[in-house]
Design an enzyme around this catalytic site. Structure first.
Site, mmCIF file in Angstrom:
data_model
loop_
_atom_site.group_PDB
_atom_site.id
_atom_site.type_symbol
_atom_site.label_atom_id
_atom_site.label_comp_id
_atom_site.label_asym_id
_atom_site.label_seq_id
_atom_site.Cartn_x
_atom_site.Cartn_y
_atom_site.Cartn_z
ATOM 1 N N CYS A 6 0.729 -1.154 0.100
ATOM 2 C CA CYS A 6 0.125 -0.048 0.067
ATOM 3 C C CYS A 6 0.583 1.251 -0.045
ATOM 4 C CB CYS A 6 -0.924 -0.013 1.180
ATOM 5 S SG CYS A 6 -1.843 -1.531 1.303
ATOM 6 N N ARG B 272 3.794 1.007 -6.611
ATOM 7 C CA ARG B 272 3.630 0.199 -5.347
ATOM 8 C C ARG B 272 2.597 -0.997 -5.639
ATOM 9 N NH1 ARG B 272 6.462 2.235 -0.930
ATOM 10 N NH2 ARG B 272 5.436 0.805 0.505
ATOM 11 N N TRP C 32 -3.375 -2.332 -1.191
ATOM 12 C CA TRP C 32 -3.253 -3.684 -2.287
ATOM 13 C C TRP C 32 -3.686 -4.549 -1.115
ATOM 14 C CZ3 TRP C 32 -0.825 -8.239 -1.110
ATOM 15 C CH2 TRP C 32 -0.238 -9.020 -2.281
ATOM 16 N N ASN D 233 -0.372 1.654 6.208
ATOM 17 C CA ASN D 233 0.229 0.392 5.197
ATOM 18 C C ASN D 233 0.847 -0.770 6.241
ATOM 19 O OD1 ASN D 233 1.764 -1.132 3.352
ATOM 20 N ND2 ASN D 233 3.302 0.471 3.517
ATOM 21 N N GLY D 234 0.449 -1.733 6.297
ATOM 22 C CA GLY D 234 1.010 -3.067 7.093
ATOM 23 C C GLY D 234 -0.228 -3.980 7.509
ATOM 24 N N GLU E 210 15.694 -15.107 -13.784
ATOM 25 C CA GLU E 210 15.252 -13.831 -13.947
ATOM 26 C C GLU E 210 14.597 -13.360 -15.009
ATOM 27 O OE1 GLU E 210 14.691 -9.853 -12.630
ATOM 28 O OE2 GLU E 210 14.891 -11.734 -11.604
ATOM 29 N N LYS F 73 10.698 -12.079 -15.224
ATOM 30 C CA LYS F 73 10.327 -10.819 -16.007
ATOM 31 C C LYS F 73 9.494 -10.886 -16.897
ATOM 32 C CE LYS F 73 12.063 -8.019 -13.801
ATOM 33 N NZ LYS F 73 12.271 -9.040 -12.766
ATOM 34 N N GLU G 211 5.831 -11.661 -14.852
ATOM 35 C CA GLU G 211 5.411 -10.620 -14.223
ATOM 36 C C GLU G 211 4.729 -9.494 -14.985
ATOM 37 O OE1 GLU G 211 8.540 -9.430 -10.561
ATOM 38 O OE2 GLU G 211 9.179 -8.942 -12.785
ATOM 39 N N HIS H 38 15.261 -34.159 -15.956
ATOM 40 C CA HIS H 38 14.944 -34.479 -14.934
ATOM 41 C C HIS H 38 13.344 -33.717 -14.726
ATOM 42 C CE1 HIS H 38 18.182 -36.355 -13.335
ATOM 43 N NE2 HIS H 38 19.137 -35.505 -14.145
ATOM 44 N N LYS I 155 5.336 -3.074 -5.909
ATOM 45 C CA LYS I 155 6.777 -2.783 -6.025
ATOM 46 C C LYS I 155 7.892 -3.266 -4.915
ATOM 47 C CE LYS I 155 10.688 -1.267 -8.052
ATOM 48 N NZ LYS I 155 11.052 -1.889 -9.226
#
Length: 599
Positions: free
Chosen positions: A2, A27, A71, A97-98, A472, A476, A479, A495, A594
């Site tokens: 948030c 964010r 969020w 926020n939390g 990565e 990317k 995402e 495997h 973020k």
């Protein structure tokens, strides 16, 4: 997660709050709201974007207000669950926020006292709790109420009976205050207020702040006054602007040559590498890396570099798991925490857990003044504000810092000769220019990406130090394009991953020349034989690779432990253009934030 904002000053609060919220959109959020103080508290909130909020909010006058982008953690994304939450009886509004861990217990107690709740959130207990303790002093009620609260929070509160102040508090979630003459700002991070001021005060854990027209006053939770100077951030406000690019992600990809030069500035010279660590690491017997997400992939790369250059064994742990595994850590270990924001909740908690066991501690962090900087000595990546949710320049700067640390450790421990260090430093100093050469090939990468717009899955593979880059690259892509993508070490094909190969499935193979290049070519033949369409990332001048793959994307020839940084840039552009061709919301991918500042 948030984002919270606040404003008190000489301007109309509503447009300032909307602008601050827009600047914190990166964010991640699913709803938004504001509250303006005056003779009464006037709130407006809605599910959806800040633009949606603007469209449903009537013009409200006032010079003091708070705002929030939510969020969802407790309760669905709805207008009712959006912040601010209010206690109407006392005229108190709160943004938070939390996570309030004991909110169920507090909520049941308040319901028993006659309070009514309108949302499913944990946050709504706060305004009612503040109201229950309110006796004409918002600061005092916040202080008393928070003694009942367990969990993490950064919060801002206003009250219609005291329309000349904002009260803020912090425990575990980031909070920064901005100062510009008679104007004062509240935000979850510095990027949100850079347009207005670079002069800031960081609120630390266990502190309450009161903002009025006379200034900012800080105290600890027990009321002890706190003196803290205003800091002037060495950040360019333009860094948080789009600057003509269509997306922040693309801008940040193209900033990487300058970022790498800044990362190396004052640290890399013809005389070697100087990190000014301020601690003796020559007796370290093991290094434990703690990180999440993209930073974890950087840590995996760091393992290859550190073990190669310094001969120190390295373990890389997912921070969210480490803190619950009763880790075996002692004073012979160096624990390295990697976090772009410096506020990743799991990484901070894991570092505290490690530190309690007597180890040496080091952070690799981008954001100055963040929580990690108060936990340990930090090496700053100097990437500047990163607005796009998908990490780009912060990742490559992490890789660069890990290379510097690896060589510095190897030099200090006499594993590397002076000649070896000088040779590697020469290659490092070419890195910024080599990244620019990759960026110059962006049209070719865009053309290649367009061929796979309709692909329903991707596989990425690499070996050695290229394996974390494959991870990565897959991260990317999924995402920002929402296409399932998996990265794996190419030697593991038999495997399990081979079962995913069918006609036309795109496989991205990182095939730069290194000690396992020939092995990687064999792995490419295995997927090609089963119908895969292979895109190879290969060094300039490598003609052999064209016999094995359908398409080639080139990087400048360089040291095998520097090449992964160049390959990362190729994969960032590839992911960006796949998402672009699919019409995805690149800077604000769904369900993602973020900075993950809650567990």
């Amino acid at each position: 997660m948030c984002g919270i904002v606040g404003y008190l000053g000489t301007l109309e609060a509503m447009p300032v709050l909307f602008d601050l919220l827009k600047r914190l959109e990166y964010r991640g959020y699913d709803s938004a709201g504001i509250a303006i103080a005056g003779n009464s508290i006037r709130t407006s909130k809605t599910k959806g974007s800040v633009d949606d909020l603007v469209s449903v909010t009537p013009n409200v006058h006032g010079n003091i207000g708070i705002g929030h982008t939510r969020w969802a953690t407790h309760g669905r994304p709805t207008s009712a669950n959006a912040h601010p939450h209010c206690d109407d009886a006392r005229g108190i509004a709160v943004v938070h926020n939390g996570i309030i861990e004991n909110y169920t217990e507090i909520k049941e107690r308040l319901i028993g006292m006659g309070y009514e709740f309108r949302s499913e959130t944990d946050t709504e207990v706060l305004p009612h709790l503040f109201g229950e303790h309110y006796c004409g002093d918002l600061e005092a009620s916040v202080r008393e109420a928070l003694s009942d609260v367990r969990g993490s929070y950064a919060l801002a509160a206003i009250c219609e009976s005291e329309p000349d102040k904002i009260v803020v508090a912090r425990k575990g979630s980031p909070l920064v205050l901005g100062v510009c003459g008679s104007d004062f700002f509240v935000a979850s991070d510095v990027a949100g207020i850079l347009k207005y001021t670079r002069d800031v005060i960081f609120v630390e854990d266990g502190e309450i702040g009161v903002i009025t027209g006379d200034g900012i006053r800080l105290t600890t939770f027990d009321g002890t006054p706190v003196e803290r100077d205003v800091e002037t951030m060495d950040l360019d406000p333009e860094a948080a602007e789009m600057s003509g690019y269509e997306h922040f992600m693309l801008k940040e990809i193209f900033e990487q040559p300058a970022v790498i030069r800044e990362t190396f500035s004052g640290r890399v010279s013809s005389g070697g590498i100087d990190l000014d660590l301020g601690m003796d690491l020559r007796d370290v017997e093991r290094i434990v890396v703690l990180a999440c997400g993209t930073s974890h992939n950087a840590g995996l790369f760091g393992r290859y570099a550190i073990e190669r250059f310094s001969k120190i064994p390295v373990v890389v742990e997912v921070a969210s798991e480490f803190r619950y595994m009763n880790p075996i850590i002692d004073d012979r270990d160096l624990v390295v925490a990697i976090t772009q924001s410096g506020e990743t909740a799991d990484t901070l908690a894991a570092m505290r857990e490690a530190g309690s066991r007597g180890c040496k501690k080091l952070g690799i962090v981008n954001v100055l003044g963040s929580g990690m900087t108060r936990e340990c000595k930090c090496l700053f990546t100097r990437a500047g504000p990163e607005i796009g949710v998908a990490a780009t320049k912060s990742f490559t700067s992490q890789l660069a810092v890990l290379l510097l640390l690896s060589v510095a450790l190897g030099s200090d421990r006499k594993v590397l000769s002076t000649a070896s260090v000088n040779e590697f430093v020469y290659e490092l100093r070419q890195l910024g220019g080599n990244i620019q050469r990759v960026l110059n090939d962006a049209p070719a990468i865009k053309e290649c990406a367009a061929l796979f717009t309709d692909a329903d899955r991707f596989l990425f593979m690499g070996r050695g130090a290229n394996y974390p880059i494959a991870l990565e690259g897959a991260l990317k892509l999924k995402e920002i394009s929402y296409v399932p993508a998996e990265g794996f070490p190419a030697g593991e094909l038999k495997h399990g991953p081979l079962a995913l190969i069918s006609e036309g499935v795109p496989v991205i193979a990182i095939a730069t020349r290194d000690t396992v290049y020939d092995k990687l070519l064999g792995n490419i033949k295995e997927v090609e034989a089963r119908g895969a369409t292979v895109v190879g990332i290969a060094s300039e001048g490598d003609t052999e690779i064209t016999k094995y793959v359908n398409y080639v994307l080139r990087i400048p020839d360089t040291n095998p432990l520097i090449a992964p940084i160049l390959s990362s840039v190729v994969l960032q552009l590839f992911a960006y253009y796949v998402a672009y061709h699919r019409g995805c919301e690149i800077d604000k991918p769904r369900n993602l934030a973020k900075s993950v500042t809650v567990e």
